[in-house]
Design an enzyme around this catalytic site. Structure first.
Site, PDB file in Angstrom:
ATOM      1  N   ASP A  33       0.859  -1.192   0.000  1.00  0.00           N
ATOM      2  CA  ASP A  33       0.000   0.000   0.000  1.00  0.00           C
ATOM      3  C   ASP A  33       0.894   1.241   0.000  1.00  0.00           C
ATOM      4  OD1 ASP A  33      -3.235   0.499   1.162  1.00  0.00           O
ATOM      5  OD2 ASP A  33      -1.837   2.177   0.975  1.00  0.00           O
ATOM      6  N   THR A  36      -1.737   6.420   0.856  1.00  0.00           N
ATOM      7  CA  THR A  36      -2.253   7.723   0.415  1.00  0.00           C
ATOM      8  C   THR A  36      -3.127   8.300   1.529  1.00  0.00           C
ATOM      9  OG1 THR A  36      -4.322   6.904  -0.492  1.00  0.00           O
ATOM     10  CG2 THR A  36      -2.382   6.825  -1.965  1.00  0.00           C
ATOM     11  N   THR A 125     -15.919  -2.477  -9.822  1.00  0.00           N
ATOM     12  CA  THR A 125     -17.088  -1.772  -9.269  1.00  0.00           C
ATOM     13  C   THR A 125     -18.282  -1.836 -10.225  1.00  0.00           C
ATOM     14  OG1 THR A 125     -17.931   0.433  -8.720  1.00  0.00           O
ATOM     15  CG2 THR A 125     -16.071   0.371 -10.201  1.00  0.00           C
ATOM     16  N   GLU A 127     -19.996   0.581 -10.888  1.00  0.00           N
ATOM     17  CA  GLU A 127     -20.095   1.876 -11.587  1.00  0.00           C
ATOM     18  C   GLU A 127     -19.676   1.771 -13.051  1.00  0.00           C
ATOM     19  OE1 GLU A 127     -18.787   5.404  -9.704  1.00  0.00           O
ATOM     20  OE2 GLU A 127     -19.446   4.760  -7.730  1.00  0.00           O
ATOM     21  N   TYR A 153     -13.547   8.460 -12.408  1.00  0.00           N
ATOM     22  CA  TYR A 153     -13.294   7.271 -11.576  1.00  0.00           C
ATOM     23  C   TYR A 153     -13.807   6.008 -12.251  1.00  0.00           C
ATOM     24  CZ  TYR A 153     -14.336   3.667  -8.131  1.00  0.00           C
ATOM     25  OH  TYR A 153     -14.441   2.454  -7.490  1.00  0.00           O
ATOM     26  N   LYS A 157     -11.771   2.684 -13.741  1.00  0.00           N
ATOM     27  CA  LYS A 157     -12.014   1.319 -13.264  1.00  0.00           C
ATOM     28  C   LYS A 157     -12.427   0.408 -14.425  1.00  0.00           C
ATOM     29  CE  LYS A 157     -11.986  -0.109  -9.592  1.00  0.00           C
ATOM     30  NZ  LYS A 157     -10.864  -0.785  -8.885  1.00  0.00           N
TER      31      LYS A 157
END
Ligand code: NAD
Ligand code: DAU
Length: 339
Positions: A33, A36, A125, A127, A153, A157
Site C-alpha cells: 500500500d 495515500t 465496481t 459503476e 473514476y 475502473k
C-alpha cells in the site's frame, strides 16, 4: 500459499486482510500500500501482530518497486484493491485516477506475468455499468450489461477491467474480476456518504445531501464483499466477471435519516447542497451468477449492518480523528465550503 493484497491499508482491503488472517491462518499475507490520504496504517495494528503478515509501503505505479516485492515474496495469488476510489475527487483531479487505477493495474499484471501467479483478481465496481433510471425498478446490472461510464473514476475502473480481460486473452494471465455495489462498514474513510454523515452527525454539523437525495445505491456490508472475493478465488472461472451485491437499494436521503435516528440527532441537520456533476441515478446489481456458480450470498442484513457500523464509529473516535486530521479540513472546505 502466499497472497499479495494491494490497498490493504484502505477500507475494503483492510477488511479483506482481517478475513484472510481469520479464515486462512496458514496463508502468508503480503500487503502492499502506498499509504495515500485514504489509508491509515493503524487500521492494520491487529494484523501486524500476526507472524504471517508482512507490509510494504509501495506504490503500484512503481514498476521496479513492485517487481522487487514479487521477486522476494513470490506470491501465488494477487488481489488488487489499490485504487483512487472517490468519485468526487476524480471530478476535481482525474489524472491520478488514470495513473493508479489503469497504469498501476498494468504494472501489477506485468509483474504477475514475469514471476508467474495462479490468479490475479481485480476488484472492480458496479459503476462501470453506468446508471439506471429511477423509474425502472425492473432493470438491473448483469455481467454482460454494456460498459457505460459516467465519471473519471468509473472510466478508470472500466479501463482496468478491460485491461485485465485483455491480459487474460492475449497472455493467458489467469484473471478474475468482481464488480461490487456500494460497501459500508468499519474503516471506511469519512469522505464517503455513510461515515461522513456519521462523523458530521456526531459533531452536530450539517449533513450535506447532494441534489434532492433521491439517488439510489445498492448497499453491501463490507465483510460480505470480502467473502465474495474469497469465493471467486476459490470457485471462480478464469476470464470470468462476477457481480456482487445484496439487492439492498436505498435512496441517499433514507440512509441519512436512518443514521440520524440511530444517533438520536434531529433531521434539521440535513442540508441539501448542489448536486455532483454527472451524478449517477441508480445502481442495482443482479448477483445471481455469483450466487449460483460460487454459492455466495450476503450474510448481513442492512438493518443489522448499519447498526454495527454506527456503533463501530462511535467506538473508534480516535481512528476517525486520525483520518480527519491533516488535509481533511482543507478537502472538506474545498468540496463543501461553497456548495
Ligand atoms: P480506499 O480509498 O478506502 O482504499 C484504497 C487503498 O489503496 C488505500 O489504502 C490507498 O493508500 C491505496 N492506494 C491508492 N493508490 C495507491 C497506489 N498508487 N499504490 C498503492 N496503494 C495505493 O478504497 P476502498 O473503498 O477500500 O476500495 C478498494 C477497491 O474496491 C477499489 O479498487 C475500489 O474501486 C473498489 N470498490 C469499492 C467499493 C466501495 O463501495 N468502497 C465498491 C466496489 C468496488
Ligand atoms: O458503487 C460502488 C462505488 O461506490 C465504488 O466503486 C466507489 O469507490 C465508492 O466510493 C462508491 O461510489 P459512490 O459515488 O456511490 O459513493 P459515495 O459514498 O461518494 O456517495 C454515495 C451517494 O451519496 C452518491 O449518490 C452521492 C451521495 N453523497 C455523497 C457524499 C460524499 C451525498 O449526497 N453527500 C455526500 O457528502
Amino acid at each position: 500459499m502466499t497472497i499479495l493484497v494491494t490497498g490493504g491499508a484502505g477500507f475494503i482491503g483492510s477488511n479483506f486482510v482481517f478475513l484472510l488472517l481469520e479464515e486462512h491462518p496458514d496463508w502468508r499475507v503480503v500487503c502492499v500500500d502506498a499509504l495515500t490520504y485514504a489509508a491509515n496504517i493503524h487500521t492494520l495494528n491487529e494484523a501486524f501482530r500476526s507472524p504471517n503478515f508482512v507490509f510494504y509501503k509501495e506504490d503500484i505505479r512503481n514498476r521496479e518497486g513492485v517487481c522487487s516485492i514479487f521477486e522476494k515474496e513470490r506470491p501465488d495469488v494477487v488481489v488488487n484493491f489499490a485504487a483512487e476510489s472517490h468519485v468526487d475527487r476524480s471530478i476535481e483531479n482525474p489524472a491520478v485516477f488514470l495513473e493508479t487505477n489503469i497504469i498501476g493495474t498494468a504494472v501489477l499484471m506485468d509483474a504477475c506475468r514475469k514471476y508467474g501467479i495462479k490468479r490475479f483478481h481485480q476488484v472492480g465496481t458496479d459503476e462501470v455499468y453506468g446508471d439506471l433510471p429511477l423509474d425502472r425498478p425492473d432493470l438491473f446490472f448483469y455481467e454482460d450489461t454494456p460498459i457505460h461510464t459516467s465519471s473519471p473514476y468509473s472510466t478508470s475502473k472500466a479501463s482496468a477491467d478491460l485491461l485485465a480481460l485483455a491480459y487474460y486473452r492475449t497472455y493467458g494471465l489467469p484473471v478474475t474480476i468482481s464488480r461490487c455495489s456500494n460497501n459500508y462498514g468499519p474503516y471506511q474513510f469519512p469522505e464517503k456518504l455513510i461515515p461522513l454523515m456519521i462523523n458530521n452527525a456526531l459533531q452536530d454539523k450539517a449533513l450535506p445531501v447532494y441534489g434532492k437525495g433521491l439517488n439510489v445505491r445498492d448497499w453491501l456490508y463490507v465483510k460480505d464483499h470480502c467473502l465474495g472475493i474469497l469465493a471467486v478465488l476459490d470457485k471462480g472461472g478464469v476470464g470470468e466477471v462476477y457481480n456482487l451485491g445484496g439487492h439492498n437499494e436505498k435512496a441517499n436521503i433514507e440512509i441519512v435519516k436512518i443514521i440520524l435516528k440511530e444517533l438520536g440527532k434531529p433531521e434539521s441537520l440535513i442540508t441539501f447542497v448542489t448536486d455532483r456533476k454527472g451524478h449517477d441515478q441508480r445502481y442495482a446489481i443482479d448477483p445471481s451468477k455469483a450466487m449460483k456458480e460460487l454459492g455466495w450470498a450476503p450474510t448481513t442484513a442492512f438493518a443489522d449492518g448499519i447498526k454495527l457500523t454506527i456503533q463501530w464509529y462511535k467506538d473508534h473516535l480516535d481512528w476517525m480523528r486520525e483520518c480527519t486530521s491533516g488535509d481533511y479540513a482543507k478537502y472538506y472546505e474545498e468540496m463543501y465550503g461553497n456548495r
